[in-house]
Design an enzyme around this catalytic site. Sequence first.
Site, PDB file in Angstrom:
ATOM      1  N   GLU A   1       0.991  -3.734  -8.047  1.00 38.10           N
ATOM      2  CA  GLU A   1       0.753  -5.145  -8.403  1.00 38.10           C
ATOM      3  C   GLU A   1       0.958  -5.408  -9.888  1.00 38.10           C
ATOM      4  OE1 GLU A   1      -2.450  -6.448  -5.029  1.00 38.10           O
ATOM      5  OE2 GLU A   1      -2.161  -7.591  -6.833  1.00 38.10           O
TER       6      GLU A   1
ATOM      7  N   LYS B   1      -5.818  -3.876 -14.084  1.00 41.78           N
ATOM      8  CA  LYS B   1      -5.199  -2.575 -13.777  1.00 41.78           C
ATOM      9  C   LYS B   1      -4.073  -2.296 -14.782  1.00 41.78           C
ATOM     10  CE  LYS B   1      -5.981  -0.180 -10.683  1.00 41.78           C
ATOM     11  NZ  LYS B   1      -6.995   0.899 -10.452  1.00 41.78           N
TER      12      LYS B   1
HETATM   13  P1  NAD Z   1     -12.212   0.421  -2.542  1.00 40.30           P
HETATM   14  O1  NAD Z   1     -12.619  -0.954  -2.985  1.00 40.30           O
HETATM   15  O2  NAD Z   1     -12.177   0.730  -1.109  1.00 40.30           O
HETATM   16  O3  NAD Z   1     -13.178   1.509  -3.233  1.00 40.30           O
HETATM   17  C1  NAD Z   1     -13.539   1.428  -4.577  1.00 40.30           C
HETATM   18  C2  NAD Z   1     -14.635   2.491  -4.817  1.00 40.30           C
HETATM   19  O4  NAD Z   1     -14.984   2.459  -6.217  1.00 40.30           O
HETATM   20  C3  NAD Z   1     -15.920   2.222  -4.038  1.00 40.30           C
HETATM   21  O5  NAD Z   1     -16.425   3.408  -3.493  1.00 40.30           O
HETATM   22  C4  NAD Z   1     -16.875   1.666  -5.090  1.00 40.30           C
HETATM   23  O6  NAD Z   1     -18.239   1.925  -4.814  1.00 40.30           O
HETATM   24  C5  NAD Z   1     -16.397   2.404  -6.337  1.00 40.30           C
HETATM   25  N1  NAD Z   1     -16.727   1.684  -7.581  1.00 40.30           N
HETATM   26  C6  NAD Z   1     -16.475   0.391  -7.859  1.00 40.30           C
HETATM   27  N2  NAD Z   1     -16.949   0.090  -9.090  1.00 40.30           N
HETATM   28  C7  NAD Z   1     -17.470   1.235  -9.600  1.00 40.30           C
HETATM   29  C8  NAD Z   1     -18.078   1.566 -10.838  1.00 40.30           C
HETATM   30  N3  NAD Z   1     -18.267   0.650 -11.803  1.00 40.30           N
HETATM   31  N4  NAD Z   1     -18.493   2.841 -11.042  1.00 40.30           N
HETATM   32  C9  NAD Z   1     -18.325   3.791 -10.057  1.00 40.30           C
HETATM   33  N5  NAD Z   1     -17.771   3.519  -8.860  1.00 40.30           N
HETATM   34  C10 NAD Z   1     -17.335   2.253  -8.642  1.00 40.30           C
HETATM   35  O7  NAD Z   1     -10.814   0.674  -3.258  1.00 40.30           O
HETATM   36  P2  NAD Z   1      -9.519   1.417  -2.691  1.00 40.30           P
HETATM   37  O8  NAD Z   1      -8.734   0.467  -1.888  1.00 40.30           O
HETATM   38  O9  NAD Z   1      -9.923   2.715  -2.129  1.00 40.30           O
HETATM   39  O10 NAD Z   1      -8.716   1.637  -4.067  1.00 40.30           O
HETATM   40  C11 NAD Z   1      -8.908   2.820  -4.838  1.00 40.30           C
HETATM   41  C12 NAD Z   1      -8.016   2.756  -6.059  1.00 40.30           C
HETATM   42  O11 NAD Z   1      -6.656   2.687  -5.629  1.00 40.30           O
HETATM   43  C13 NAD Z   1      -8.244   1.552  -6.958  1.00 40.30           C
HETATM   44  O12 NAD Z   1      -8.121   1.970  -8.290  1.00 40.30           O
HETATM   45  C14 NAD Z   1      -7.121   0.591  -6.588  1.00 40.30           C
HETATM   46  O13 NAD Z   1      -6.778  -0.230  -7.674  1.00 40.30           O
HETATM   47  C15 NAD Z   1      -6.016   1.563  -6.237  1.00 40.30           C
HETATM   48  N6  NAD Z   1      -5.008   1.087  -5.279  1.00 40.30           N
HETATM   49  C16 NAD Z   1      -5.399   0.536  -4.085  1.00 40.30           C
HETATM   50  C17 NAD Z   1      -4.427   0.142  -3.153  1.00 40.30           C
HETATM   51  C18 NAD Z   1      -4.810  -0.449  -1.809  1.00 40.30           C
HETATM   52  O14 NAD Z   1      -3.920  -0.921  -1.110  1.00 40.30           O
HETATM   53  N7  NAD Z   1      -6.071  -0.434  -1.405  1.00 40.30           N
HETATM   54  C19 NAD Z   1      -3.068   0.305  -3.465  1.00 40.30           C
HETATM   55  C20 NAD Z   1      -2.717   0.844  -4.722  1.00 40.30           C
HETATM   56  C21 NAD Z   1      -3.696   1.247  -5.598  1.00 40.30           C
HETATM   57  O1  DAU Z   2      -0.053  -3.646  -3.761  1.00 34.65           O
HETATM   58  C1  DAU Z   2      -1.181  -2.822  -3.896  1.00 34.65           C
HETATM   59  C2  DAU Z   2      -2.435  -3.674  -3.784  1.00 34.65           C
HETATM   60  O2  DAU Z   2      -2.547  -4.034  -2.421  1.00 34.65           O
HETATM   61  C3  DAU Z   2      -3.682  -2.964  -4.259  1.00 34.65           C
HETATM   62  O3  DAU Z   2      -3.588  -2.717  -5.634  1.00 34.65           O
HETATM   63  C4  DAU Z   2      -4.937  -3.801  -3.984  1.00 34.65           C
HETATM   64  O4  DAU Z   2      -6.094  -3.057  -4.300  1.00 34.65           O
HETATM   65  C5  DAU Z   2      -4.950  -4.153  -2.511  1.00 34.65           C
HETATM   66  O5  DAU Z   2      -6.051  -5.017  -2.255  1.00 34.65           O
HETATM   67  C6  DAU Z   2      -3.661  -4.834  -2.106  1.00 34.65           C
HETATM   68  O6  DAU Z   2      -3.534  -6.135  -2.712  1.00 34.65           O
HETATM   69  P1  DAU Z   2      -2.955  -7.382  -1.871  1.00 34.65           P
HETATM   70  O7  DAU Z   2      -3.418  -8.619  -2.508  1.00 34.65           O
HETATM   71  O8  DAU Z   2      -1.503  -7.228  -1.618  1.00 34.65           O
HETATM   72  O9  DAU Z   2      -3.714  -7.069  -0.478  1.00 34.65           O
HETATM   73  P2  DAU Z   2      -4.471  -8.019   0.567  1.00 34.65           P
HETATM   74  O10 DAU Z   2      -4.740  -7.131   1.749  1.00 34.65           O
HETATM   75  O11 DAU Z   2      -5.610  -8.755  -0.036  1.00 34.65           O
HETATM   76  O12 DAU Z   2      -3.346  -9.051   0.965  1.00 34.65           O
HETATM   77  C7  DAU Z   2      -2.103  -8.621   1.495  1.00 34.65           C
HETATM   78  C8  DAU Z   2      -1.270  -9.860   1.748  1.00 34.65           C
HETATM   79  O13 DAU Z   2      -1.851 -10.595   2.839  1.00 34.65           O
HETATM   80  C9  DAU Z   2      -1.218 -10.831   0.586  1.00 34.65           C
HETATM   81  O14 DAU Z   2       0.071 -11.449   0.545  1.00 34.65           O
HETATM   82  C10 DAU Z   2      -2.266 -11.880   0.922  1.00 34.65           C
HETATM   83  C11 DAU Z   2      -2.209 -11.923   2.444  1.00 34.65           C
HETATM   84  N1  DAU Z   2      -3.475 -12.267   3.135  1.00 34.65           N
HETATM   85  C12 DAU Z   2      -4.566 -11.501   2.840  1.00 34.65           C
HETATM   86  C13 DAU Z   2      -5.776 -11.743   3.463  1.00 34.65           C
HETATM   87  C14 DAU Z   2      -7.006 -10.921   3.123  1.00 34.65           C
HETATM   88  C15 DAU Z   2      -3.521 -13.260   4.084  1.00 34.65           C
HETATM   89  O15 DAU Z   2      -2.510 -13.938   4.361  1.00 34.65           O
HETATM   90  N2  DAU Z   2      -4.707 -13.499   4.703  1.00 34.65           N
HETATM   91  C16 DAU Z   2      -5.849 -12.797   4.428  1.00 34.65           C
HETATM   92  O16 DAU Z   2      -6.921 -13.091   5.018  1.00 34.65           O
END
Ligand code: NAD
Ligand code: DAU
Length: 335
Positions: A126, A153
């Site tokens: 992102e 980020k």
């Molecule tokens: P998540 O929200 O599921 O988990 C986040 C974790 O961090 C939780 O266990 C929470 O308790 C902990 N946390 C939050 N604030 C904290 C703090 N101040 N101190 C200690 N712990 C804390 O997130 P995720 O989806 O597992 O994402 C993990 C990492 O990967 C993040 O850095 C996110 O930016 C990155 N990332 C996520 C995605 C995705 O699609 N979910 C994609 C690319 C990168």
């Molecule tokens: O690209 C990596 C990122 O992907 C991570 O860094 C973030 O932590 C993770 O949350 C995710 O971000 P997005 O904003 O892409 O994910 P989200 O699942 O919130 O949304 C995915 C797409 O779906 C986005 O275009 C918004 C859309 N959306 C999302 C929700 C929750 C909907 O249309 N309806 C919804 O209810």
Amino acid sequence: MKILITGGAGFIGSAFVRMVMGSTEHRVLNVDKLTYAGNLENLAEVAEGERYRFLRADICEGEAMEAAFAEYQPEAVVHFAAESHVDRSILSPEPVVGTNFMGSFRLLEAARRHGVKRYVHVSTDEVYGSIAEPHDADEDWPLVASSPYSASKAGSDLLALSYWKTYGMPVMVTRASNNYGPYQFPEKLIPLMISNALEDQPLPIYGDGMQVRDWLYVDDHCRAIQAVLESGRAGEVYNVGGSRALANVEVVKRILAITGKPESLMVGVKDRPGHDRRYAITSEKVERETGWRARVEFEKGLEETVRWYSENREWVARVKSGAYREYYEKNYGQR
Ligand code: NAD
Ligand code: DAU
């Protein structure tokens, strides 16, 4: 190797802890604040003992981080902890900037003081913002973050890389695309749509639903992080994508087809402010340098994810209500 992992009770962090505990000899200290997104039930299969310990702490608290590093003396850090939801970052940016930027800073400082030898900062595609077709962003693409989440980020990515340039601390940054799989909090697109479909609830589609995301199965992401931890070059950024770009409506229609629910459950709602139209990255660098490849085909990964959510409806109900906190109080409350 002794690894300090932050955010190991969240979606990706817990998958990484399960993988490291199951397939390596490494030792792990899991540092997690247990926000609404952190759930120790995700780690029920990982027993505390000599190889694995849990510490409830906030990465924003410098003294707590200093104490954790002083006591545990980690050789490596893998930093997942973050406020990870874009919509929440729009509604309430303060905790997002606090954890994602200042928390990352506190962690970098503790790691620098304690001479950590490998440091993986887990980030996101992102930070590149919306990418116009036909381009795919490589690691040199400009950072054009749109939301408070992605800006926090991007800022922390630059801060982490500055610790390599300025202090010679061996930092690597990974930037992954959208993850999906079991144990994801049902606020993100795929788990929200699956859990709503299973309950015959409406599926909210933001705007025209034609925004494109590149889907990466969570275990593939974890293997890439492990590869970078083991053989990534210090000071480098590695994109990690699923090579599976799909419009949101297409993803939601597939979920409805797998769950056997009607498309009439989809409802158009107001668009997300600052909504990025398309994410697209190339993972050529991590593939070339570490040999990593995404293995899980989207169709299979999605079916597996739907199956997991169907079989774990109680988990979904508990995380939505916050009731999983009882698990923490029962197992850790007396410490
Ligand atoms: P998540 O929200 O599921 O988990 C986040 C974790 O961090 C939780 O266990 C929470 O308790 C902990 N946390 C939050 N604030 C904290 C703090 N101040 N101190 C200690 N712990 C804390 O997130 P995720 O989806 O597992 O994402 C993990 C990492 O990967 C993040 O850095 C996110 O930016 C990155 N990332 C996520 C995605 C995705 O699609 N979910 C994609 C690319 C990168
Ligand atoms: O690209 C990596 C990122 O992907 C991570 O860094 C973030 O932590 C993770 O949350 C995710 O971000 P997005 O904003 O892409 O994910 P989200 O699942 O919130 O949304 C995915 C797409 O779906 C986005 O275009 C918004 C859309 N959306 C999302 C929700 C929750 C909907 O249309 N309806 C919804 O209810």
